[in-house]
Design an enzyme around this catalytic site. Structure first.
Site, mmCIF file in Angstrom:
data_model
loop_
_atom_site.group_PDB
_atom_site.id
_atom_site.type_symbol
_atom_site.label_atom_id
_atom_site.label_comp_id
_atom_site.label_asym_id
_atom_site.label_seq_id
_atom_site.Cartn_x
_atom_site.Cartn_y
_atom_site.Cartn_z
ATOM 1 N N GLU A 275 0.880 -1.173 0.000
ATOM 2 C CA GLU A 275 0.000 0.000 0.000
ATOM 3 C C GLU A 275 0.913 1.217 0.000
ATOM 4 O O GLU A 275 1.740 1.376 0.909
ATOM 5 C CB GLU A 275 -0.895 -0.002 1.234
ATOM 6 C CG GLU A 275 -1.818 1.199 1.303
ATOM 7 C CD GLU A 275 -2.307 1.466 2.698
ATOM 8 O OE1 GLU A 275 -2.221 2.636 3.133
ATOM 9 O OE2 GLU A 275 -2.750 0.529 3.372
ATOM 10 N N CYS B 154 -2.739 7.593 5.527
ATOM 11 C CA CYS B 154 -2.773 7.328 4.090
ATOM 12 C C CYS B 154 -4.082 7.780 3.472
ATOM 13 O O CYS B 154 -4.244 7.738 2.254
ATOM 14 C CB CYS B 154 -2.543 5.847 3.817
ATOM 15 S SG CYS B 154 -3.620 4.760 4.768
#
Length: 532
Positions: free
Chosen positions: A265, A302
């Protein structure tokens, strides 16, 4: 529990090397006294040998016992009490309330996977019984289930010292699926990693897991991580971090003699789109909501919204004024590391230096500690945004760009330029949204999670969460790092053809001794399979 500073190799502690480092306190610009020893090549090799030796025995551990192992980890983490939280506060600068919530989330994640494997249906057992008399050729008996891949390498993340670190969203599902785990501890919080590793090792011993089911190695460089990904025993990698770091690991995984999946990710700018009618009705509330989301956690999630797209309208001036007021009141706050803070200053400064950029608002509160960042909101026209790649990239920190387009058609062109994202958000009234089917379809193609009238920060840990997205948000958009389906990153399907019933895994035996839900001859059932 005292911090060891040594590498956790199975059930042993080891510090054979000369290379070491210390834990840094970003809020005070100082180092803590403990020394952490980077793993040597021989220590790395021993950890991988133990993982290889443990792989088959651990895969054969009954699911109910693996669930007990995961629950024991949560008990040991809880037993660390305030010691773990206080160490995390020192090493990350994150407030105690945030860390308490993150620890609870981490424990909850592990308990969810314990429940998942204990119940057992997650293996997706599928059975198609034989039809010996079928013409023109007999049909064989075929049965399929998910099986573990083997040793998994996990890289701890800097911004979540619990939930995305040693016992986090990669380690939990990998262990639940039946894989040994080797963690490369993040050097930004080595003390937290040390304490958490002790909890996992203690739990493994208490529940009788094979030695090598878990190891953790230290290094404040790239040597150990590179060796782990390239090692022939490694079967998969889990990573959360920068695009540069994720792609480096992904390329290493693909260049091996036996390529392996690297589930990385790699961040996201999480675009937010506000349509005009919603803006006119809720300008002040939208400004408050967005300012809170952009600056949450000093912008070090994020999912902080790094882009806000609006269409030119009279209500925009009211929104911008309120947005400015909210941002000016945001206090300076400590970032996770000195390097992250320096990078934020550099990248936000680059964006500010671009042509035709305006400042909507920035923090007015004074600096009170080291490594603190000011929130900064910029504004550009749609044309400027589309012609300048620098303004389209993520700036990790309390930063966002407001982009004003001249028309809905221009907005669509702007969204078309956006790369793959973890999330994308639409603020619109129901009737307004219903009239924008093309826009909605375009937005949905860009992200793994599509949010209506809400900000992207806040990732619910539940089966319906998808925390991943099209490249470059993640290396494989089909998988999530959060929620029960995260377990499938670390498994593969295995078919059995014409096996004797007694030799099959219990999940595939006729009697269904585990009582799980199975797809039998295209019908979902928990019943025993009828033969003949």
């Amino acid at each position: 529990m005292s911090i060891q500073g040594k590498n956790f190799i199975g059930y042993q502690l080891s510090a054979q090397g000369q290379k070491s480092f210390q834990s840094y306190v970003p809020a005070e610009d100082k180092y803590l006294p403990e020394t952490f020893f980077s793993a040597t090549p021989s220590e790395t090799e021993l950890a991988m040998a133990l993982a290889q030796r443990a792989a088959l025995p651990y895969a054969a551990v009954p699911a109910i016992q693996r669930a007990g192992f995961l629950k024991a980890i949560t008990e040991e983490i809880s037993a660390l009490g305030d010691e773990l939280l206080e160490r995390a506060h020192l090493e990350t600068g994150l407030p105690m309330a945030r860390l308490q919530g993150e620890r609870a989330r981490t424990i909850n994640q592990l308990l969810q996977f314990a429940d998942l494997v204990a119940e057992g249906s997650w293996v997706d057992a599928t059975i198609d019984t034989a039809v010996p008399g079928r013409a023109p050729a007999p049909k064989p008996d075929l049965r399929k289930k998910q099986v573990p891949l083997g040793p998994v390498v996990v890289f701890g993340s800097s911004n979540f010292p619990f939930a995305y670190s040693v016992a986090g969203v990669d380690t939990g599902p990998a262990l639940a699926a039946g894989n040994p785990v080797i963690v490369k501890a993040h050097p930004a919080h080595p003390g937290v990693s040390d304490l958490t590793a002790q909890a996992i090792v203690t739990a493994a011993k208490k529940t009788g897991m094979p030695e090598g089911v878990f190891s953790m190695l230290f290094d404040n460089g790239f040597e150990v991580g590179t060796a782990l990904v390239k090692h022939p025993v490694t079967k998969a990698v889990g990573f959360t971090g920068s695009f540069k770091g994720g792609m480096a690991l992904y390329k290493l995984g693909q260049e091996r003699e036996e390529p392996i999946p690297v589930f990385a990710e790699m961040g996201s700018v999480n675009p937010v789109v506000i349509l005009p009618e919603k803006m006119a009705a809720s300008a002040l509330q939208l400004a408050k909501t967005l300012a809170s989301s952009v600056t949450l956690g000093v912008g070090q999630f994020c999912t902080n919204p790094g882009l806000v797209f609006i269409i030119k309208s009279e209500a925009n001036a009211e929104f911008e004024a309120a947005y400015r007021d909210e941002i000016e009141q945001v206090a300076q706050a400590t970032m996770l590391t000195k390097g992250i803070c320096e990078n934020y200053v550099r990248l936000s400064g680059q964006a500010l230096a671009q042509d035709d950029v305006q400042v909507v608002g920035k923090t007015l509160q004074p600096v009170t500690a080291f490594n603190q960042a000011e929130a900064l909101i910029l504004k550009v026209s749609g044309d400027t945004f589309m012609s300048n790649p620098t303004l389209q990239e993520e700036v990790f920190g309390p930063f966002s760009v407001l982009v004003e387009f001249d028309s809905p058609e221009a907005l669509k062109k702007g969204i078309a330029l956006v790369k793959g994202q973890l999330t994308i958000s639409l603020f619109a009234d129901p009737a307004e949204a219903a009239a924008q089917t093309e826009l909605i379809g375009l937005m949905a193609s860009k992200a793994g999670r599509f949010i209506m009238n809400g900000v992207p920060t806040g990732v619910e840990v539940c089966p319906s969460m998808h925390h991943g997205g099209p490249f470059p948000a993640a290396t494989d958009a089909r998988f999530t790092s959060v929620g029960r389906h995260a377990i499938y990153r670390f498994t593969r399907p295995q078919s059995y053809q014409d096996w004797d019933d007694a030799l099959l895994p219990e999940e595939l035996q006729n009697a269904n001794p585990l009582g799980i839900l199975r797809l039998v001859n295209n019908q979902w059932s928990k019943d025993a399979v009828k033969q003949g």
